[in-house]
Design a protein around this motif. Structure first.
Motif, PDB file in Angstrom:
ATOM      1  N   GLU A  94       0.804  -1.218   0.000  1.00  0.00           N
ATOM      2  CA  GLU A  94       0.000   0.000   0.000  1.00  0.00           C
ATOM      3  C   GLU A  94       0.842   1.275   0.000  1.00  0.00           C
ATOM      4  O   GLU A  94       0.316   2.373  -0.149  1.00  0.00           O
ATOM      5  N   VAL A  95       2.173   1.151   0.155  1.00  0.00           N
ATOM      6  CA  VAL A  95       3.024   2.341   0.267  1.00  0.00           C
ATOM      7  C   VAL A  95       3.218   2.998  -1.099  1.00  0.00           C
ATOM      8  O   VAL A  95       3.458   2.328  -2.104  1.00  0.00           O
ATOM      9  N   VAL A  96       3.081   4.312  -1.117  1.00  0.00           N
ATOM     10  CA  VAL A  96       3.291   5.088  -2.347  1.00  0.00           C
ATOM     11  C   VAL A  96       4.413   6.098  -2.070  1.00  0.00           C
ATOM     12  O   VAL A  96       4.353   6.799  -1.051  1.00  0.00           O
ATOM     13  N   PRO A  97       5.440   6.164  -2.897  1.00  0.00           N
ATOM     14  CA  PRO A  97       5.691   5.329  -4.068  1.00  0.00           C
ATOM     15  C   PRO A  97       6.208   3.940  -3.652  1.00  0.00           C
ATOM     16  O   PRO A  97       6.843   3.801  -2.600  1.00  0.00           O
ATOM     17  N   PRO A  98       5.998   2.916  -4.485  1.00  0.00           N
ATOM     18  CA  PRO A  98       6.433   1.560  -4.147  1.00  0.00           C
ATOM     19  C   PRO A  98       7.933   1.452  -3.896  1.00  0.00           C
ATOM     20  O   PRO A  98       8.374   0.594  -3.149  1.00  0.00           O
ATOM     21  N   ARG A  99       8.708   2.347  -4.504  1.00  0.00           N
ATOM     22  CA  ARG A  99      10.166   2.291  -4.281  1.00  0.00           C
ATOM     23  C   ARG A  99      10.496   2.411  -2.788  1.00  0.00           C
ATOM     24  O   ARG A  99      11.449   1.801  -2.291  1.00  0.00           O
ATOM     25  N   ASP A 100       9.693   3.222  -2.064  1.00  0.00           N
ATOM     26  CA  ASP A 100       9.940   3.388  -0.622  1.00  0.00           C
ATOM     27  C   ASP A 100       9.733   2.055   0.100  1.00  0.00           C
ATOM     28  O   ASP A 100      10.479   1.709   1.009  1.00  0.00           O
ATOM     29  N   ALA A 101       8.697   1.328  -0.302  1.00  0.00           N
ATOM     30  CA  ALA A 101       8.436   0.022   0.328  1.00  0.00           C
ATOM     31  C   ALA A 101       9.556  -0.956  -0.001  1.00  0.00           C
ATOM     32  O   ALA A 101       9.992  -1.735   0.854  1.00  0.00           O
TER      33      ALA A 101
END
Ligand code: 6PG
Length: 262
Positions: free
Chosen positions: A113-120
């Motif tokens: 669910e994290v935006v942007p996925p790069r952070d996740a």
């Protein structure tokens, strides 16, 4: 698929027998870690192939696996919230996680669910690095004890698709923004590099529809290797098939070195 010992092919009668065999093996491995007071780091995948195993976890495995020693990770995740029907974590939660005695702090999901996925992806890489056991600090990657993987119809595994840049990534966790197959939502995925640091990798593939792609993976031709064929493991690489997926495979002696056929 390459490991120091070569891939081993196990053929079971049907998906249920396969689930029981793999589940029992996971139980043995987890008990061995538990006896040595070590965690057992297990990474799950999405898709339909692991569902009978997940059901086994929630049934016989609920009391036979030392869940307090098990730390769960994910090989890949779709970028949706955990309660979304397409979530790989959600699938595991609904099928077994809610019913087994695993401590909540042992469940390390990829945050779709994290935006942007790069952070996740970066946060998961950090989590994997800090979870590396003492003494393996210089290890090149994630130090999982076992990664369970599926094989897609195009030869993808986790969310590593043929010809995509993430295949060659030096990172441990990548973002695939445009998966070529449904669900076409961005994905988070362990890389080949991270998977190669896994002690063991087990592929699960069942059903007649997997026959052709399994054959291409196990008996590669002159074309560039598909993602599933590029996965390595430190000490054991195994392919668990049911008879429907294995049909037509040659006998053990004709499979790649180290494999044991149907
Ligand atoms: C995913 C997966 C993916 C899967 C294969 C096989 O999230 O979709 O992790 O790599 O394992 O696509 O899927 P099936 O098991 O449904 O055939």
């Amino acid at each position: 698929m390459v490991a120091a010992v070569g891939p081993t092919v196990h053929v079971l009668r049907d998906p249920e027998e396969l689930a029981e065999r793999v589940g029992s093996r996971i139980g043995e491995l987890a008990h061995a870690a538990f006896r040595r007071e070590l965690p057992f780091r297990l990474a799950l995948s999405g898709g339909s192939s692991p569902i009978p195993l997940f059901r086994w976890f929630g049934g016989a495995g609920s009391s036979s696996i030392p869940w307090e020693a098990v730390h769960l990770y994910w090989c890949d995740e779709r970028c949706v919230p955990p309660e979304h029907p397409a979530s790989n974590y959600g699938s595991a939660f609904r099928t077994f996680l809610a019913g087994v005695p695993i401590p909540g702090e042992n469940v390390h999901r990829l945050l779709g669910e994290v935006v942007p996925p790069r952070d996740a992806a970066d946060a998961y890489e950090e989590l994997l690095r800090t979870a590396a056991p003492a003494g393996r600090g210089s290890s090149p990657a994630a130090d999982l004890d076992l990664a369970l993987l599926g094989i897609g119809p195009d030869g993808h595994t986790a969310s590593l698709f043929p010809g995509r840049p993430s295949l060659g990534s030096e990172r441990w966790v990548e973002v695939e923004m445009e998966p070529p197959l449904e669900p076409k939502v961005p994905r988070l995925t362990l890389t080949l590099r991270a998977l190669a640091a896994s002690e063991r990798v087990f592929f699960l593939a069942t059903g007649a529809e997997k026959r052709a792609i399994v054959r291409r993976i196990l008996l590669p031709g002159p074309e560039p290797p598909l993602p599933a064929a590029q996965v390595r493991a430190r000490s054991e690489l195994a392919v668990y098939l049911d008879t429907a997926a294995a049909e037509g495979l040659p006998a053990a002696s004709s499979l790649p070195v180290g494999a044991s056929g149907p």
